[in-house]
Design a protein around this motif. Structure first.
Motif, PDB file in Angstrom:
ATOM      1  N   PHE A 167       0.814  -1.209   0.000  1.00  0.00           N
ATOM      2  CA  PHE A 167       0.000   0.000   0.000  1.00  0.00           C
ATOM      3  C   PHE A 167       0.850   1.262   0.000  1.00  0.00           C
ATOM      4  CE2 PHE A 167      -2.699  -2.924   2.765  1.00  0.00           C
ATOM      5  CZ  PHE A 167      -3.355  -3.459   1.657  1.00  0.00           C
ATOM      6  N   VAL A 168       1.916   1.240   0.797  1.00  0.00           N
ATOM      7  CA  VAL A 168       2.738   2.440   0.978  1.00  0.00           C
ATOM      8  C   VAL A 168       3.742   2.618  -0.159  1.00  0.00           C
ATOM      9  CG1 VAL A 168       4.317   3.627   2.550  1.00  0.00           C
ATOM     10  CG2 VAL A 168       2.462   2.219   3.475  1.00  0.00           C
ATOM     11  N   PHE A 169       4.259   1.504  -0.689  1.00  0.00           N
ATOM     12  CA  PHE A 169       5.266   1.575  -1.749  1.00  0.00           C
ATOM     13  C   PHE A 169       4.836   0.779  -2.990  1.00  0.00           C
ATOM     14  CE2 PHE A 169       7.645   1.470   2.368  1.00  0.00           C
ATOM     15  CZ  PHE A 169       8.022   2.811   2.396  1.00  0.00           C
ATOM     16  N   PRO A 170       3.651   1.010  -3.526  1.00  0.00           N
ATOM     17  CA  PRO A 170       3.199   0.192  -4.666  1.00  0.00           C
ATOM     18  C   PRO A 170       4.095   0.318  -5.894  1.00  0.00           C
ATOM     19  CG  PRO A 170       1.775   2.108  -4.366  1.00  0.00           C
ATOM     20  CD  PRO A 170       2.657   2.043  -3.173  1.00  0.00           C
ATOM     21  N   ALA A 171       4.625   1.522  -6.124  1.00  0.00           N
ATOM     22  CA  ALA A 171       5.502   1.708  -7.284  1.00  0.00           C
ATOM     23  C   ALA A 171       6.791   0.906  -7.127  1.00  0.00           C
ATOM     24  CB  ALA A 171       5.818   3.192  -7.480  1.00  0.00           C
ATOM     25  N   ASP A 172       7.340   0.879  -5.914  1.00  0.00           N
ATOM     26  CA  ASP A 172       8.570   0.116  -5.678  1.00  0.00           C
ATOM     27  C   ASP A 172       8.321  -1.381  -5.787  1.00  0.00           C
ATOM     28  OD1 ASP A 172      10.177   2.305  -5.391  1.00  0.00           O
ATOM     29  OD2 ASP A 172      10.143   2.316  -3.200  1.00  0.00           O
ATOM     30  N   VAL A 173       7.137  -1.825  -5.392  1.00  0.00           N
ATOM     31  CA  VAL A 173       6.804  -3.242  -5.549  1.00  0.00           C
ATOM     32  C   VAL A 173       6.885  -3.627  -7.023  1.00  0.00           C
ATOM     33  CG1 VAL A 173       4.930  -4.926  -5.411  1.00  0.00           C
ATOM     34  CG2 VAL A 173       5.411  -3.446  -3.458  1.00  0.00           C
ATOM     35  N   LYS A 174       6.311  -2.802  -7.881  1.00  0.00           N
ATOM     36  CA  LYS A 174       6.353  -3.106  -9.320  1.00  0.00           C
ATOM     37  C   LYS A 174       7.757  -2.944  -9.869  1.00  0.00           C
ATOM     38  CE  LYS A 174       2.941  -2.862 -11.945  1.00  0.00           C
ATOM     39  NZ  LYS A 174       1.876  -2.505 -12.906  1.00  0.00           N
ATOM     40  N   ARG A 175       8.484  -1.927  -9.361  1.00  0.00           N
ATOM     41  CA  ARG A 175       9.830  -1.655  -9.863  1.00  0.00           C
ATOM     42  C   ARG A 175      10.802  -2.774  -9.500  1.00  0.00           C
ATOM     43  NH1 ARG A 175      10.283   3.002  -7.678  1.00  0.00           N
ATOM     44  NH2 ARG A 175       9.648   4.163  -9.530  1.00  0.00           N
ATOM     45  N   TYR A 176      10.750  -3.245  -8.276  1.00  0.00           N
ATOM     46  CA  TYR A 176      11.733  -4.216  -7.799  1.00  0.00           C
ATOM     47  C   TYR A 176      11.292  -5.674  -7.961  1.00  0.00           C
ATOM     48  CZ  TYR A 176      13.513   0.013  -5.540  1.00  0.00           C
ATOM     49  OH  TYR A 176      13.967   1.279  -5.289  1.00  0.00           O
ATOM     50  N   MET A 177       9.983  -5.905  -7.924  1.00  0.00           N
ATOM     51  CA  MET A 177       9.494  -7.282  -7.996  1.00  0.00           C
ATOM     52  C   MET A 177       8.782  -7.594  -9.302  1.00  0.00           C
ATOM     53  SD  MET A 177       8.000  -8.089  -4.181  1.00  0.00           S
ATOM     54  CE  MET A 177       9.120  -8.467  -2.831  1.00  0.00           C
TER      55      MET A 177
ATOM     56  N   LEU B  73       5.683  -7.072  -9.794  1.00  0.00           N
ATOM     57  CA  LEU B  73       4.393  -7.635  -9.413  1.00  0.00           C
ATOM     58  C   LEU B  73       3.399  -6.539  -9.092  1.00  0.00           C
ATOM     59  CD1 LEU B  73       5.601 -10.455  -6.980  1.00  0.00           C
ATOM     60  CD2 LEU B  73       4.746 -10.765  -9.310  1.00  0.00           C
ATOM     61  N   ASP B  74       2.135  -6.796  -9.373  1.00  0.00           N
ATOM     62  CA  ASP B  74       1.047  -5.901  -8.975  1.00  0.00           C
ATOM     63  C   ASP B  74       0.787  -6.142  -7.489  1.00  0.00           C
ATOM     64  OD1 ASP B  74      -1.350  -4.663  -8.389  1.00  0.00           O
ATOM     65  OD2 ASP B  74      -2.390  -5.368 -10.189  1.00  0.00           O
TER      66      ASP B  74
ATOM     67  N   GLU C  43       1.219 -14.310  -2.622  1.00  0.00           N
ATOM     68  CA  GLU C  43       1.867 -15.612  -2.502  1.00  0.00           C
ATOM     69  C   GLU C  43       3.377 -15.465  -2.338  1.00  0.00           C
ATOM     70  OE1 GLU C  43       2.365 -19.796  -5.035  1.00  0.00           O
ATOM     71  OE2 GLU C  43       1.015 -18.222  -5.756  1.00  0.00           O
ATOM     72  N   HIS C  44       3.979 -14.585  -3.165  1.00  0.00           N
ATOM     73  CA  HIS C  44       5.435 -14.443  -3.120  1.00  0.00           C
ATOM     74  C   HIS C  44       5.893 -13.776  -1.823  1.00  0.00           C
ATOM     75  CE1 HIS C  44       9.534 -13.917  -4.469  1.00  0.00           C
ATOM     76  NE2 HIS C  44       9.448 -12.612  -4.257  1.00  0.00           N
ATOM     77  N   VAL C  45       5.298 -12.645  -1.495  1.00  0.00           N
ATOM     78  CA  VAL C  45       5.723 -11.907  -0.305  1.00  0.00           C
ATOM     79  C   VAL C  45       5.356 -12.687   0.959  1.00  0.00           C
ATOM     80  CG1 VAL C  45       5.386  -9.782   1.024  1.00  0.00           C
ATOM     81  CG2 VAL C  45       5.658  -9.673  -1.446  1.00  0.00           C
ATOM     82  N   GLY C  46       4.194 -13.343   0.939  1.00  0.00           N
ATOM     83  CA  GLY C  46       3.827 -14.158   2.095  1.00  0.00           C
ATOM     84  C   GLY C  46       4.814 -15.277   2.336  1.00  0.00           C
ATOM     85  N   GLY C  47       5.249 -15.932   1.277  1.00  0.00           N
ATOM     86  CA  GLY C  47       6.234 -16.997   1.415  1.00  0.00           C
ATOM     87  C   GLY C  47       7.571 -16.482   1.911  1.00  0.00           C
TER      88      GLY C  47
END
Length: 206
Positions: free
Chosen positions: A163-173, A175-176, A184-188
């Motif tokens: 929620f706080v870093f959605p752009a970085d999630v897409k940039r680094y991972m 993933l949406d 699944e990925h972050v939970g694991g």
């Protein structure tokens, strides 16, 4: 042919109607507050989402702020139930992450945290969350060299990252952050990370 007079709803029907209206306003408020926060949300838009007259927000909740706090109170109750001492720390953290991505309540709670004035916050060494983690540390689930407060913040950051870093999630991972693949990925990864916070197993004495 004469028509029979219209029957007035009984107490139970009125109660059911009231509960349906309250629930419709809560669901509409969840969506509106998650998207716009308390200040940005509009009573008229919440009422339109719920399909009811906006005056009912004041009738049932005392106004927009009352509805907002009713939603937060419900999330706090649900959140407390996630901290089950019978499950592992890794599983508990995954439950929080899963809850955060299954509805808007965590997004509302995060907005509330971001709006807090840090100057009005006092150190609380007996906060229930810290007491819970200290207990897990005493039970050998967290290495004694680690600060439980840091472990708590680590979990909060990971849960809130989408929620706080959605752009970085897409940039680094790539993933949406709203996708099941992200959960699944972050939970694991979170479960693997927290499982490694326990002290190393002691070799048996020879």
């Amino acid at each position: 042919m004469t028509s029979s007079p219209r029957r007035s709803p009984g107490p139970q029907e009125r109660q059911r109607d009231a509960e349906r209206t309250r629930q419709a306003l809560i669901e509409a408020g969840r969506a509106e507050f998650a998207a716009k926060g308390l200040a940005g949300a509009r009573v008229s838009e919440i009422a339109d989402r719920a399909g009811v007259n906006k005056q009912l927000i004041s009738y049932y909740f005392g106004g927009k702020e009352g509805l907002y706090h009713a939603i937060l109170d419900r999330w706090r109750t649900e959140s407390e139930q996630l901290a089950d001492p019978e499950i592992s720390l890794a599983e508990m953290a995954f439950r929080y992450l899963e809850a955060a991505h299954s509805g808007p309540d965590m997004r509302i709670a995060i907005r509330e945290k971001l709006a807090e004035d840090v100057r009005g916050i006092d150190f609380d060494p007996d906060a229930p969350e810290l007491v819970h983690l200290r207990r897990r540390q005493a039970d050998g689930e967290i290495d004694e060299t680690l600060d439980p407060a840091f472990v708590l913040l680590l979990m909060q950051v990971v849960v809130a990252a989408g929620f706080v870093f959605p752009a970085d999630v897409k940039r680094y991972m790539g993933l949406d952050p709203d996708s099941s693949e992200y959960l699944e990925h972050v939970g694991g990864q979170l479960q693997l990370l927290l499982a490694r916070l326990a002290p190393p197993a002691q070799a048996p004495a020879t």
